[in-house]
Write an enzyme that holds these catalytic residues in place. Structure first.
Site: not given
Ligand code: PLP
Length: 387
Positions: A71, A150, A178, A198-199, A236, A324
């Site tokens: 992502g 998130n 998300q 994102s996977g 690749t 932390c």
């Molecule tokens: N964007 C959001 C809102 C996310 O929550 C996250 C991952 O926590 C990302 C981007 C980043 O994705 P990735 O971990 O695949 O780089």
């Protein structure tokens, strides 16, 4: 011992179907998808199926999808490409509550001389749309505004935002990492130019993602090299992960219904139970416009880290907005931008569910949390003062 995993906005378990689909591509089918021979060609064809599966999840055409490494890469690529496609425009609009993939990339662009507007949010995490409208100028190259947050789970009105931004001739990107797989997302209905996925948030492996690029949008590749992904993203292909990602997209399409009914019900039961049994607890976020799997709760007069450590003793996984545990030195920038008081940020815990969660998971948390909070408050200097 059974793990009660309630940290699905951080990452998800790989679905069995995803793993099964990947395995042959980690052993017998190792050809390079760019090779001329049949052995490589069959891998190429399987990648194209994954592209169709990813496109179907967001109602895009397969040619509008490129696979990336995550992502973060999708987010960086979208912003960089926009800046390069209109080089005379030097202004970026984003929000204060973006994931670091957008926030820190925008800050890096600011250090290179771009002007960046970081839009504020209110106490429930809502954007002021007038502020967005007023910040658009003739020099704005891109607005990048996340679909769903998130940490709080807040969903922004991306349809309205994107329509306005594009009506001013400005490119619009949304980080939907998300949102996709949790709520219905259709790019045929949403006037977005680019969108990141994102996977590992939808039960595929870590290290694979996708960027949707609307047909006709000017695009400059970020990773330059070979001709893969029709020249839009060199390197690749991460074959097995892309294939797993495709299967995960297909599963996600079927999971959305369950997430918005059964899982929403579990989240609501968890939330209600915690608020009624733990005094001085409060939800952070926009109650009406939230992801159905997420709740972010502040427990005053306790440290979120201490709560997580105690939950960990029961094999319950969650995360906190305090420093932390969130992997950074600073407490949550999202809760700070929302104006959540410092003591409440420090006592915040995020629970994020997936289709694999059960009633028993929620029962366990509801059984142990009141005791954990009471015990920690008795130990805490703030707790004693508050009595
Ligand atoms: N964007 C959001 C809102 C996310 O929550 C996250 C991952 O926590 C990302 C981007 C980043 O994705 P990735 O971990 O695949 O780089």
């Amino acid at each position: 011992m059974r793990v009660v995993y309630l940290d699905n906005n951080a990452t998800t378990r790989i679905a069995d179907e995803v793993k099964e689909a990947m395995l042959p591509y980690l052993s017998e089918y190792y050809g390079n998808p760019s090779s001329m021979h049949t052995f490589g060609g069959q891998v190429h064809r399987r990648i194209e199926i994954a592209r169709e599966q990813a496109a179907a999840l967001i109602n895009a055409d397969p040619e509008e999808i490129i696979f990336t490494s995550c992502g973060t890469e999708s987010d960086n690529t979208a912003i960089m490409s926009s800046l390069e496609s209109v080089p005379h425009k030097k202004h970026i609009i984003t929000t204060r509550v973006e994931h670091p993939a957008v926030l820190n990339f925008s800050k890096a662009m600011a250090r290179k001389g771009y002007r960046v507007t970081f839009l504020p949010v209110n106490r429930s995490g809502k954007l002021d749309l007038d502020e967005l409208k007023n910040s658009l100028t003739d020099s704005t190259a891109i607005a990048s505004i996340m679909f769903a947050n998130n940490e709080s789970g807040n969903i922004f009105p991306i349809d309205e935002i994107a329509a306005f931004v594009r009506s001013k001739g400005v490119l619009f990107h949304t980080d939907a990492v998300q949102a996709v797989g949790k709520i219905p997302v259709s790019v045929k209905e949403l006037p977005v130019d680019m969108m990141s996925i994102s996977g590992h948030k939808i039960h595929a492996p870590k290290g694979v993602g996708a960027l949707y690029i609307r047909r006709g949008v000017r695009f400059s590749p970020y990773i330059i090299g070979g001709h893969q992904e029709k020249g839009k993203r060199a390197g690749t292909e991460n074959v097995a992960s892309i294939i797993g990602f495709g299967v995960a997209c297909e599963l996600a399409k079927n999971h959305i219904q369950a997430i918005n009914t059964r899982i929403r019900g579990l989240r609501d039961r968890l939330e209600k139970g915690l608020l009624s049994t733990c005094p001085d607890a409060r939800i952070n976020g926009d109650i009406e416009n939230r992801l159905p799997n997420t709740t972010n709760i502040s427990f005053e007069y306790v440290e979120g880290e201490a709560i997580l450590l105690r939950l960990n003793e029961y094999n319950i996984c969650a995360s906190s907005g305090s420093a932390c545990t969130s992997g950074s030195l600073e407490p949550s920038h999202v809760l700070r931008a929302m104006g959540v008081p410092f003591t409440a940020i420090h006592g915040s815990v995020r629970f994020s569910l997936s289709v694999y969660n059960t009633d028993e998971d929620i029962d366990l948390v509801l059984n142990v949390m009141p005791g954990i909070i009471k015990e920690l408050r008795e130990l805490s200097p703030y707790g004693r003062e508050s009595k």
